[in-house]
Design an enzyme around this catalytic site. Structure first.
Site, PDB file in Angstrom:
ATOM      1  N   CYS A   1       0.858  -1.185   0.000  1.00 42.96           N
ATOM      2  CA  CYS A   1       0.000   0.000   0.000  1.00 42.96           C
ATOM      3  C   CYS A   1       0.895   1.235   0.000  1.00 42.96           C
ATOM      4  CB  CYS A   1      -0.992  -0.002   1.162  1.00 42.96           C
ATOM      5  SG  CYS A   1      -0.284   0.250   2.803  1.00 42.96           S
TER       6      CYS A   1
ATOM      7  N   ARG B   1      -3.281  -0.589   5.445  1.00 44.90           N
ATOM      8  CA  ARG B   1      -3.861  -1.709   4.688  1.00 44.90           C
ATOM      9  C   ARG B   1      -2.912  -2.872   4.476  1.00 44.90           C
ATOM     10  NH1 ARG B   1      -5.736   1.591  -0.368  1.00 44.90           N
ATOM     11  NH2 ARG B   1      -3.801   2.627   0.227  1.00 44.90           N
TER      12      ARG B   1
ATOM     13  N   ASP C   1      -8.878   3.197   1.639  1.00 43.67           N
ATOM     14  CA  ASP C   1      -7.795   3.585   2.541  1.00 43.67           C
ATOM     15  C   ASP C   1      -8.369   4.214   3.808  1.00 43.67           C
ATOM     16  OD1 ASP C   1      -5.528   4.486   3.820  1.00 43.67           O
ATOM     17  OD2 ASP C   1      -4.616   5.299   1.998  1.00 43.67           O
TER      18      ASP C   1
END
Length: 155
Positions: free
Chosen positions: A8, A14, A123
């Protein structure tokens, strides 16, 4: 050994969530000795920082520890080392292209591409909705593990 790298932007939300969820899923199946699972960032912004506190808390609530994990950036050698390079969103793929200009071995796949609802993993850094991201990550990791099991373990 099946090697997976989750990716990420900063490697504090994440991708470490996916790393530790996948490690738990693999352990629950008794397959830990067959996997190497890690995570990294496309950016340098968070290098050396620990997993973001709300993610640590969420993982902990599910009995998962991420103690000792700190953010690192992907490197050119990661492409050859890992079997699966799993970014969370299209933006990550674009940034990965600066480090791996060509995906010659078809290793790069969005996490949710393995599900019946392919799309970006939202996100939580921006949305604040860590529960939604948790659901996406779990769904994607379970689907990826099922694919790997079917292809490598005849399960």
């Amino acid at each position: 050994m099946i090697k997976i790298l989750f990716i990420c932007h900063g490697n504090i939300c994440r991708s470490p969530m996916a790393e530790f969820v996948m490690k738990k899923l693999v352990a629950d199946e008794g397959l830990s000795s067959h996997f190497e699972i890690s995570s990294a960032a496309t950016s340098r912004e968070e290098i050396g920082n620990p997993v973001y506190p709300p993610v640590r808390k969420l993982l902990s609530q599910h009995g998962i520890s991420c103690k000792g994990k700190t953010a690192r950036q992907i490197t050119e050698s990661d492409y050859d080392y890992y079997d699966y390079l799993i970014p969370m969103e299209q933006y990550n793929i674009r940034n990965m292209c600066y480090i791996f200009p060509v995906d010659k071995d078809n290793k790069i796949h969005l996490l949710l591409d393995f599900t019946d609802t392919p799309r970006d993993v939202v996100d939580p850094w921006y949305t604040g909705n860590f529960t939604e991201t948790w659901a996406d990550v779990n769904k994607g990791c379970k689907a990826l593990l099922e694919k790997i099991k079917a292809e490598n373990f005849n399960i």
